[in-house]
Design a protein around this motif. Sequence first.
Motif, PDB file in Angstrom:
ATOM      1  N   ALA A 316      -6.194  29.367 -25.439  1.00 12.68           N
ATOM      2  CA  ALA A 316      -5.276  28.746 -24.326  1.00 12.68           C
ATOM      3  C   ALA A 316      -5.063  27.328 -24.693  1.00 12.68           C
ATOM      4  CB  ALA A 316      -5.871  29.080 -22.975  1.00 12.68           C
ATOM      5  N   ASN A 317      -6.001  26.760 -25.304  1.00  9.31           N
ATOM      6  CA  ASN A 317      -6.044  25.100 -25.521  1.00  9.31           C
ATOM      7  C   ASN A 317      -5.108  24.950 -26.789  1.00  9.31           C
ATOM      8  OD1 ASN A 317      -7.204  24.044 -23.192  1.00  9.31           O
ATOM      9  ND2 ASN A 317      -9.080  24.172 -24.253  1.00  9.31           N
ATOM     10  N   ILE A 318      -5.106  25.819 -27.725  1.00  7.93           N
ATOM     11  CA  ILE A 318      -4.222  25.977 -28.667  1.00  7.93           C
ATOM     12  C   ILE A 318      -2.636  26.001 -28.259  1.00  7.93           C
ATOM     13  CG2 ILE A 318      -3.357  27.323 -30.669  1.00  7.93           C
ATOM     14  CD1 ILE A 318      -6.223  27.778 -31.422  1.00  7.93           C
ATOM     15  N   VAL A 319      -2.361  26.834 -27.354  1.00  6.92           N
ATOM     16  CA  VAL A 319      -1.234  26.782 -26.728  1.00  6.92           C
ATOM     17  C   VAL A 319      -0.574  25.540 -26.199  1.00  6.92           C
ATOM     18  CG1 VAL A 319       0.458  28.076 -25.359  1.00  6.92           C
ATOM     19  CG2 VAL A 319      -1.255  29.564 -26.490  1.00  6.92           C
ATOM     20  N   VAL A 320      -1.660  25.121 -25.243  1.00 10.83           N
ATOM     21  CA  VAL A 320      -1.196  23.726 -24.603  1.00 10.83           C
ATOM     22  C   VAL A 320      -1.030  22.648 -25.617  1.00 10.83           C
ATOM     23  CG1 VAL A 320      -2.255  21.942 -23.186  1.00 10.83           C
ATOM     24  CG2 VAL A 320      -2.469  24.544 -22.625  1.00 10.83           C
ATOM     25  N   ALA A 321      -1.803  22.571 -26.753  1.00 11.70           N
ATOM     26  CA  ALA A 321      -1.721  21.584 -27.549  1.00 11.70           C
ATOM     27  C   ALA A 321      -0.438  21.741 -28.538  1.00 11.70           C
ATOM     28  CB  ALA A 321      -2.940  21.729 -28.749  1.00 11.70           C
ATOM     29  N   GLN A 322      -0.120  22.850 -28.734  1.00 14.42           N
ATOM     30  CA  GLN A 322       1.558  23.171 -29.378  1.00 14.42           C
ATOM     31  C   GLN A 322       2.323  22.595 -28.442  1.00 14.42           C
ATOM     32  OE1 GLN A 322       1.999  26.518 -31.925  1.00 14.42           O
ATOM     33  NE2 GLN A 322      -0.014  27.372 -31.264  1.00 14.42           N
ATOM     34  N   TYR A 323       2.171  22.983 -27.073  1.00 17.59           N
ATOM     35  CA  TYR A 323       3.143  22.335 -26.286  1.00 17.59           C
ATOM     36  C   TYR A 323       3.393  20.743 -26.198  1.00 17.59           C
ATOM     37  CZ  TYR A 323       5.396  21.113 -21.624  1.00 17.59           C
ATOM     38  OH  TYR A 323       5.943  20.658 -20.374  1.00 17.59           O
ATOM     39  N   PHE A 324       2.215  20.236 -26.435  1.00 15.26           N
ATOM     40  CA  PHE A 324       2.183  18.830 -26.454  1.00 15.26           C
ATOM     41  C   PHE A 324       2.773  18.299 -27.624  1.00 15.26           C
ATOM     42  CE2 PHE A 324      -2.149  18.163 -24.004  1.00 15.26           C
ATOM     43  CZ  PHE A 324      -1.545  18.326 -22.799  1.00 15.26           C
ATOM     44  N   LEU A 325       2.825  19.109 -28.832  1.00 20.72           N
ATOM     45  CA  LEU A 325       3.555  18.702 -29.995  1.00 20.72           C
ATOM     46  C   LEU A 325       4.896  19.016 -29.908  1.00 20.72           C
ATOM     47  CD1 LEU A 325       1.351  19.919 -33.008  1.00 20.72           C
ATOM     48  CD2 LEU A 325       1.779  17.756 -32.576  1.00 20.72           C
ATOM     49  N   SER A 326       5.429  19.861 -29.122  1.00 20.51           N
ATOM     50  CA  SER A 326       6.629  20.160 -29.036  1.00 20.51           C
ATOM     51  C   SER A 326       7.367  19.008 -28.058  1.00 20.51           C
ATOM     52  CB  SER A 326       6.955  21.666 -28.099  1.00 20.51           C
ATOM     53  OG  SER A 326       6.533  22.601 -28.996  1.00 20.51           O
ATOM     54  N   LYS A 327       6.650  18.594 -27.161  1.00 20.70           N
ATOM     55  CA  LYS A 327       7.197  17.617 -26.138  1.00 20.70           C
ATOM     56  C   LYS A 327       7.351  16.266 -27.053  1.00 20.70           C
ATOM     57  CE  LYS A 327       7.770  17.775 -22.447  1.00 20.70           C
ATOM     58  NZ  LYS A 327       9.037  18.261 -21.642  1.00 20.70           N
ATOM     59  N   LEU A 328       6.368  15.913 -27.859  1.00 23.40           N
ATOM     60  CA  LEU A 328       6.543  14.720 -28.907  1.00 23.40           C
ATOM     61  C   LEU A 328       7.858  15.013 -29.892  1.00 23.40           C
ATOM     62  CD1 LEU A 328       5.152  12.309 -30.018  1.00 23.40           C
ATOM     63  CD2 LEU A 328       3.983  13.699 -31.693  1.00 23.40           C
ATOM     64  N   LEU A 350      -0.645  31.909 -38.715  1.00 27.29           N
ATOM     65  CA  LEU A 350       0.074  32.879 -37.551  1.00 27.29           C
ATOM     66  C   LEU A 350      -0.190  32.248 -36.137  1.00 27.29           C
ATOM     67  CD1 LEU A 350      -0.533  36.407 -38.989  1.00 27.29           C
ATOM     68  CD2 LEU A 350       1.592  35.077 -39.051  1.00 27.29           C
ATOM     69  N   TYR A 351      -1.369  31.366 -35.949  1.00 26.68           N
ATOM     70  CA  TYR A 351      -1.625  30.884 -34.664  1.00 26.68           C
ATOM     71  C   TYR A 351      -0.600  29.995 -34.285  1.00 26.68           C
ATOM     72  CZ  TYR A 351      -6.679  32.349 -34.288  1.00 26.68           C
ATOM     73  OH  TYR A 351      -7.661  32.884 -34.080  1.00 26.68           O
ATOM     74  N   PHE A 352       0.398  29.303 -35.075  1.00 28.31           N
ATOM     75  CA  PHE A 352       1.049  28.394 -34.685  1.00 28.31           C
ATOM     76  C   PHE A 352       2.675  29.054 -34.770  1.00 28.31           C
ATOM     77  CE2 PHE A 352      -2.295  26.557 -37.060  1.00 28.31           C
ATOM     78  CZ  PHE A 352      -2.833  25.625 -35.879  1.00 28.31           C
ATOM     79  N   LYS A 353       2.931  29.605 -33.365  1.00 25.22           N
ATOM     80  CA  LYS A 353       4.397  30.221 -33.147  1.00 25.22           C
ATOM     81  C   LYS A 353       5.226  29.434 -32.417  1.00 25.22           C
ATOM     82  CE  LYS A 353       1.743  34.544 -33.293  1.00 25.22           C
ATOM     83  NZ  LYS A 353       1.000  35.603 -32.750  1.00 25.22           N
ATOM     84  N   GLY A 354       4.875  28.237 -31.939  1.00 21.63           N
ATOM     85  CA  GLY A 354       5.694  27.623 -30.902  1.00 21.63           C
ATOM     86  C   GLY A 354       7.189  27.416 -31.517  1.00 21.63           C
ATOM     87  N   TYR A 355       8.086  27.108 -30.548  1.00 21.98           N
ATOM     88  CA  TYR A 355       9.470  26.698 -31.135  1.00 21.98           C
ATOM     89  C   TYR A 355       9.476  25.841 -32.086  1.00 21.98           C
ATOM     90  CZ  TYR A 355      14.350  25.485 -31.114  1.00 21.98           C
ATOM     91  OH  TYR A 355      15.546  25.335 -31.529  1.00 21.98           O
ATOM     92  N   ALA A 356       8.964  24.659 -31.662  1.00 23.92           N
ATOM     93  CA  ALA A 356       8.894  23.279 -32.280  1.00 23.92           C
ATOM     94  C   ALA A 356       8.406  23.491 -33.839  1.00 23.92           C
ATOM     95  CB  ALA A 356       8.301  22.226 -31.951  1.00 23.92           C
ATOM     96  N   LEU A 357       7.262  24.482 -33.996  1.00 27.99           N
ATOM     97  CA  LEU A 357       6.582  24.567 -35.242  1.00 27.99           C
ATOM     98  C   LEU A 357       6.866  25.815 -35.916  1.00 27.99           C
ATOM     99  CD1 LEU A 357       2.940  23.732 -33.910  1.00 27.99           C
ATOM    100  CD2 LEU A 357       4.592  22.149 -34.569  1.00 27.99           C
TER     101      LEU A 357
END
Length: 541
Positions: A316-328, A350-357
């Motif tokens: 869950a926190n990995i998802v939130v941390a990726q969201y912070f990165l996306s906002k940055l 494969l853990y890093f699936k966010g749009y920004a990454l």
Amino acid sequence: MGKAAYLQHSIALEAARLNVDEKDKHKKKDTAASKLSIEYDGNTLGANSGSNKISEIFDIHVIKSNIEPKAKLPKINGFTVAKPYLEIPALDLGPIFAKEKINFDINKYKQCFGANSKLVPNLATRCDDEYLRSELLSVIACIDKLKQKKSSDLLDEIVEAAKGLSGTKASISDTIEADFAQKIDEVPHLKTVFDVVMKYGHGNTWLDSAIICYMLMDLNISDRSNLKKWLQYAVYSRRLQSLKDFIGDINGAWVAAEIKETKGRVLVIFPEASSLSNGQRDLLYFGCNLLRTREMTSTKPCILLIDEVFDYLDDANIVVAQYFLSKLIDTYRQDGRQIYICLLTHLDPLYFKGYALKRQQTVYLGDTSQKISETMRKVITHREDPNWAEDLSRHFLHYHPDDHDISEIFNATYGLPKKHGKSHSFYEFLREEWDKCVAGGGSYDPFAVCAYVRVQIEQCAYSKIQTEPERLKFLTGCNGTATKLEYVESIGIPVPEACLLLGVVYNDALHRKGAIDQSSTIALKLRNLGLQSMMKQAINW
């Protein structure tokens, strides 16, 4: 992604040189020279103990876990007793700006308008909007140019014309606008300032905005320092509120970080590390460090190194941390700035699936000579094809005592060697790759190794079953290795814990499909000596 000693947190890429602590040099050789180089825009930029060309082009930021052991030293019965605790050091976000009032005397300007003093807007209240003042600071160069003859003469002419008119404020404004709007449009720097005032001047008439431009010109001439500090404080105040809002968003525990202005600096003050869970602590510190990166006003491209922060977060926190990165990243894009994020981590990409990454480039800082064979590539990628799906599942990717032959399908349909199309020959192929793996130093197929471990675990289980009906049920009535092992335990055969735990490894490999080319992820796991020891036990239990 991986970990490299030369990018540990103790290495400082200072403005003038690269400084590597002795304990972090290769084999602790303090005489060994350290250097770092990157390729950028067709050029090689380097840093060593004597120079640093990288920092001339880039801002460098590093985020790492920064928990420090501390000790309180209370005296008990006259003796000093150390009480250890963990502390997260305060994070410095920059200097404090003192609140500044504008040196504005409205009566001075009313005198300029004589009987028409009702036309004079109160700049101190009309420009109290922090967004307006922030934008005025961004066009301070244009305000500086208002004193140039063409713009100052035009503003003086507007004041003189308005002073001699009669009527309501609205009618006078309409008259002045009709006479002077085109002239203002023809002076670029005046037009820029005028548009900013109009944009935020809710309730302003056209003439109000023109007079405010006149006042800004006058104040800039008479006391530019005061005017600039007044505008700067609006930017600072907005920034401070943004910091507090951000901290409020990421605070989630009963104890929280807070923004404090102290000793001339803006600091993020953290609670004691022991009062937070590890995930809360790391996520809070990570988010606040991203905030510090966001607040940098440099126009240089930024390299952000994130050192193992993700490794200790739950899903869950990995998802939130990726969201912070996306906002940055969004913030940098909106400002037309560039940022390059380098994640140093042991986690699977494969853990890093966010749009920004999603456009990530993965570099493995380890042996990447292991590659999937063509046989395993097609077996895994096409395992659901009806041509062979049932045969593969029962006789090739799981253990079966019968030597099953589908060599024609292997060869004619998929272009694979016929010998691999016989299940026991396939097992032999898997074993050969396993032998290469445990021997070390050579190239092998990591997917074949995982398949071998699974097949061998099942073969060991099958060999311990005593009755034919139970063996038949094991082969035909249980789908999947986990189910087969559960059945074996249900009939009184204890299964070693290693056999169960290794399912995470071999199931990951044999169900990859879309990520089939990321062999290095599997290979790096197999290099772990503890994992190899577990596998050796599991295939011979």
